[in-house]
Design a protein around this motif. Structure first.
Motif, PDB file in Angstrom:
ATOM      1  N   LEU A 109       3.106  -4.645  16.036  1.00 18.28           N
ATOM      2  CA  LEU A 109       2.843  -4.122  14.908  1.00 18.28           C
ATOM      3  C   LEU A 109       3.252  -3.371  14.126  1.00 18.28           C
ATOM      4  N   LEU A 110       3.384  -3.544  12.972  1.00 19.57           N
ATOM      5  CA  LEU A 110       3.967  -2.076  11.524  1.00 19.57           C
ATOM      6  C   LEU A 110       3.360  -2.448  10.720  1.00 19.57           C
ATOM      7  N   ALA A 111       2.979  -1.132  10.093  1.00 21.34           N
ATOM      8  CA  ALA A 111       2.064  -1.230   9.668  1.00 21.34           C
ATOM      9  C   ALA A 111       2.435   0.196   8.573  1.00 21.34           C
ATOM     10  N   VAL A 112       2.399  -0.093   6.776  1.00 24.62           N
ATOM     11  CA  VAL A 112       3.149   0.688   6.278  1.00 24.62           C
ATOM     12  C   VAL A 112       1.892   1.709   5.355  1.00 24.62           C
ATOM     13  N   TYR A 113       1.819   3.448   5.281  1.00 27.09           N
ATOM     14  CA  TYR A 113       1.332   4.159   4.932  1.00 27.09           C
ATOM     15  C   TYR A 113       1.711   4.523   3.499  1.00 27.09           C
ATOM     16  N   SER A 114       1.171   5.316   2.367  1.00 31.30           N
ATOM     17  CA  SER A 114       1.407   6.325   2.062  1.00 31.30           C
ATOM     18  C   SER A 114       0.102   7.995   1.821  1.00 31.30           C
ATOM     19  N   SER A 115       0.802   8.488   1.316  1.00 34.97           N
ATOM     20  CA  SER A 115      -0.036   9.388   0.874  1.00 34.97           C
ATOM     21  C   SER A 115      -1.107   8.663  -0.332  1.00 34.97           C
ATOM     22  N   ALA A 116      -1.722   8.867  -1.219  1.00 32.15           N
ATOM     23  CA  ALA A 116      -2.995   8.021  -1.447  1.00 32.15           C
ATOM     24  C   ALA A 116      -2.154   8.557  -3.297  1.00 32.15           C
ATOM     25  N   ASP A 117      -1.587   9.754  -3.257  1.00 31.36           N
ATOM     26  CA  ASP A 117      -0.966   9.722  -4.044  1.00 31.36           C
ATOM     27  C   ASP A 117       0.411   9.395  -4.596  1.00 31.36           C
ATOM     28  N   SER A 118       1.177   8.683  -3.693  1.00 35.29           N
ATOM     29  CA  SER A 118       2.575   8.506  -3.901  1.00 35.29           C
ATOM     30  C   SER A 118       2.687   6.268  -4.393  1.00 35.29           C
ATOM     31  N   PHE A 119       2.724   6.056  -5.372  1.00 36.89           N
ATOM     32  CA  PHE A 119       2.853   4.639  -5.767  1.00 36.89           C
ATOM     33  C   PHE A 119       3.882   3.947  -5.264  1.00 36.89           C
ATOM     34  N   SER A 120       3.860   2.617  -5.436  1.00 36.50           N
ATOM     35  CA  SER A 120       5.136   2.153  -5.316  1.00 36.50           C
ATOM     36  C   SER A 120       4.593   1.301  -6.186  1.00 36.50           C
ATOM     37  N   TYR A 121       6.392   1.536  -7.026  1.00 33.80           N
ATOM     38  CA  TYR A 121       6.411   0.717  -8.696  1.00 33.80           C
ATOM     39  C   TYR A 121       7.600  -0.245  -8.709  1.00 33.80           C
ATOM     40  N   THR A 122       7.609  -1.410  -7.525  1.00 31.12           N
ATOM     41  CA  THR A 122       8.093  -2.698  -7.428  1.00 31.12           C
ATOM     42  C   THR A 122       7.068  -3.515  -7.064  1.00 31.12           C
ATOM     43  N   PRO A 123       7.354  -4.863  -7.098  1.00 27.52           N
ATOM     44  CA  PRO A 123       6.233  -5.575  -6.799  1.00 27.52           C
ATOM     45  C   PRO A 123       6.715  -5.066  -5.021  1.00 27.52           C
ATOM     46  N   SER A 124       5.482  -5.641  -3.879  1.00 19.98           N
ATOM     47  CA  SER A 124       5.966  -5.469  -2.348  1.00 19.98           C
ATOM     48  C   SER A 124       7.029  -6.879  -2.324  1.00 19.98           C
ATOM     49  N   PRO A 125       7.672  -6.702  -0.912  1.00 22.34           N
ATOM     50  CA  PRO A 125       8.693  -8.110  -0.266  1.00 22.34           C
ATOM     51  C   PRO A 125       7.225  -9.218  -0.188  1.00 22.34           C
ATOM     52  N   ILE A 126       5.886  -8.340   0.654  1.00 18.90           N
ATOM     53  CA  ILE A 126       5.094  -8.159   1.388  1.00 18.90           C
ATOM     54  C   ILE A 126       3.717  -8.696   0.711  1.00 18.90           C
ATOM     55  N   PRO A 127       3.596  -9.442  -0.020  1.00 15.20           N
ATOM     56  CA  PRO A 127       2.628  -8.710  -0.916  1.00 15.20           C
ATOM     57  C   PRO A 127       0.645  -9.528  -0.203  1.00 15.20           C
ATOM     58  N   SER A 128      -0.139  -8.294  -0.420  1.00 19.94           N
ATOM     59  CA  SER A 128      -1.416  -9.042   0.415  1.00 19.94           C
ATOM     60  C   SER A 128      -2.447  -8.317  -0.493  1.00 19.94           C
ATOM     61  N   VAL A 177      -7.344   3.947   3.069  1.00 25.11           N
ATOM     62  CA  VAL A 177      -8.080   3.639   4.247  1.00 25.11           C
ATOM     63  C   VAL A 177      -8.466   5.424   5.151  1.00 25.11           C
ATOM     64  N   ARG A 178      -8.375   5.562   4.242  1.00 21.38           N
ATOM     65  CA  ARG A 178      -9.099   6.930   4.555  1.00 21.38           C
ATOM     66  C   ARG A 178      -8.972   7.829   3.029  1.00 21.38           C
ATOM     67  N   GLY A 179     -10.082   9.207   3.605  1.00 18.80           N
ATOM     68  CA  GLY A 179     -10.225  10.358   2.241  1.00 18.80           C
ATOM     69  C   GLY A 179     -10.288   9.321   1.122  1.00 18.80           C
ATOM     70  N   ARG A 180      -9.661   9.681  -0.119  1.00 20.81           N
ATOM     71  CA  ARG A 180     -10.385   9.666  -1.309  1.00 20.81           C
ATOM     72  C   ARG A 180      -8.992   9.084  -2.440  1.00 20.81           C
ATOM     73  N   PRO A 181      -8.945   8.472  -3.042  1.00 23.45           N
ATOM     74  CA  PRO A 181      -7.922   8.536  -4.212  1.00 23.45           C
ATOM     75  C   PRO A 181      -7.710   9.026  -4.930  1.00 23.45           C
ATOM     76  N   ALA A 182      -6.325   8.938  -5.524  1.00 20.66           N
ATOM     77  CA  ALA A 182      -5.898  10.608  -6.316  1.00 20.66           C
ATOM     78  C   ALA A 182      -5.930  10.346  -8.019  1.00 20.66           C
ATOM     79  N   ARG A 183      -6.022  11.602  -7.972  1.00 18.03           N
ATOM     80  CA  ARG A 183      -6.184  11.534  -9.700  1.00 18.03           C
ATOM     81  C   ARG A 183      -4.654  11.987 -10.116  1.00 18.03           C
ATOM     82  N   PHE A 184      -3.548  11.960  -9.277  1.00 22.43           N
ATOM     83  CA  PHE A 184      -2.794  13.072 -10.516  1.00 22.43           C
ATOM     84  C   PHE A 184      -1.255  11.777  -8.532  1.00 22.43           C
ATOM     85  N   ALA A 185       0.133  11.356  -9.612  1.00 23.66           N
ATOM     86  CA  ALA A 185       0.951  10.283  -8.601  1.00 23.66           C
ATOM     87  C   ALA A 185       1.675  12.523  -8.331  1.00 23.66           C
ATOM     88  N   SER A 186       2.628  12.003  -7.021  1.00 22.29           N
ATOM     89  CA  SER A 186       3.354  12.960  -6.635  1.00 22.29           C
ATOM     90  C   SER A 186       5.181  12.503  -6.800  1.00 22.29           C
TER      91      SER A 186
END
Ligand code: AKG
Length: 301
Positions: free
Chosen positions: A232-251, A258-267
């Motif tokens: 099983l391969l699950a992909v996570y990032s920091s909440a302040d990291s944003f993907s900027y292209t459509p996902s190859p595997i949409p969901s 999934v943990r903690g809080r949403p970001a207010r600034f992007a990294s």
């Protein structure tokens, strides 16, 4: 979130040595890290999804079939987005058991991107050529991590994930082939410096887990055993990291905290990343199809 800020937070699940290994080598293997109660639940859920694959006669948006697949004997490469097809997988992906591991390498606020279950059926499954993941789903920084869980464990002859230690600190290679197709592999002349004795492929009992950084060169060999090798391969990032292209595997779960809080600034990490095709228009089709098409092109076929 950047590594210095992540490392300034106390570790939740990993030892300091394990965390250091992840940041210095670009991955870390954790033998039996996931509890038996979870691997048993995942095995039962996977059994239900495999059962449902009996009615498939060709690969589709959920199942990538292996040669020889039949209603009598399911043989699968991959199940896309298992969290959208069985609640146990989403329960697991957002569980403390997984998100605490993620938090130790991406920081306390954790965002989900996508998941897949690579079953790699026994005998005849293809391997994966050397590649890096982030070019298929670029983010504003390089925090994304793939957490791979061997539900049934993995032995060396089953084609484990194999990493090139330290390669995350090097360059990002092109994932395109000479015909301009996104081939999800490093061209063989560019990967010729990788020797077998440089590579590490952690294996172990059920629940053995690999944390794989998004820039790290990795691949895997065929599964030469008689047994499937569910990973099983699950992909996570920091909440302040944003993907900027459509996902190859949409969901529908993409972007959920999934943990903690949403970001207010992007990294942002200014090191450039090659862009993939527009997956929303072109569709992905999976790495095997793309790597095979690239082989045909370079063979002149
Ligand atoms: O399942 C495997 O053996 C390799 C998976 C992989 O490299 C990927 O999905 O990027």
């Amino acid at each position: 979130m950047q590594p210095e800020a992540i490392l300034a937070q106390p570790a939740v699940r990993l030892t300091e040595d394990e965390r250091r290994h992840y940041f210095e080598q670009g991955y870390v293997g954790l033998e039996g890290a996931i509890s038996a109660s979870w691997t048993e639940r995942l095995r039962a859920a996977m059994g239900e999804l495999v059962e449902a694959s009996r009615r498939c006669t060709e690969s589709d948006d959920v199942y990538v079939l292996e040669e020889g697949h039949s209603a009598a004997r399911p043989r699968l490469h991959r199940i896309y987005s298992p969290q959208d097809h069985h609640p146990e997988f989403w329960e697991f992906i957002r569980s403390d058991e997984m998100t605490a591991l993620a938090a130790d390498v991406v920081g306390p606020d954790v965002k989900f991107h996508h998941a897949k279950l690579n079953l790699k059926s026994g005998r005849g499954s293809r391997g994966f050529k050397w590649h890096q993941d982030i070019q298929a789903w670029p983010h504003t920084d390089y925090s994304p991590v793939t957490i791979g869980v061997y539900i049934d464990g993995c032995a060396p002859e089953q084609g484990p994930l194999a990493m090139v230690p330290g390669s995350h600190l090097g360059k990002l290679y092109s994932m395109y082939d000479e015909s301009g197709s996104f081939a999800v592999r490093i061209a063989s002349d560019e990967a010729s410096w990788i020797e077998a004795d440089m590579v590490d492929a952690p294996v172990g009992p059920p629940g053995t887990t690999v944390l794989l950084g998004c820039r790290t060169i990795h691949g895997s060999l065929r599964n030469d055993s008689d047994r499937d090798r569910p990973l099983l391969l699950a992909v996570y990032s920091s909440a302040d990291s944003f993907s900027y292209t459509p996902s190859p595997i949409p969901s529908p779960r993409l972007g959920e905290i999934v943990r903690g809080r949403p970001a207010r600034f992007a990294s942002f990490d200014v090191r450039p990343c090659e862009l993939p095709p527009d997956w929303a228009r072109e569709g992905y089709g999976g790495p095997w199809k793309r790597q095979r098409a690239a082989e045909r092109t370079s063979a002149g076929g």
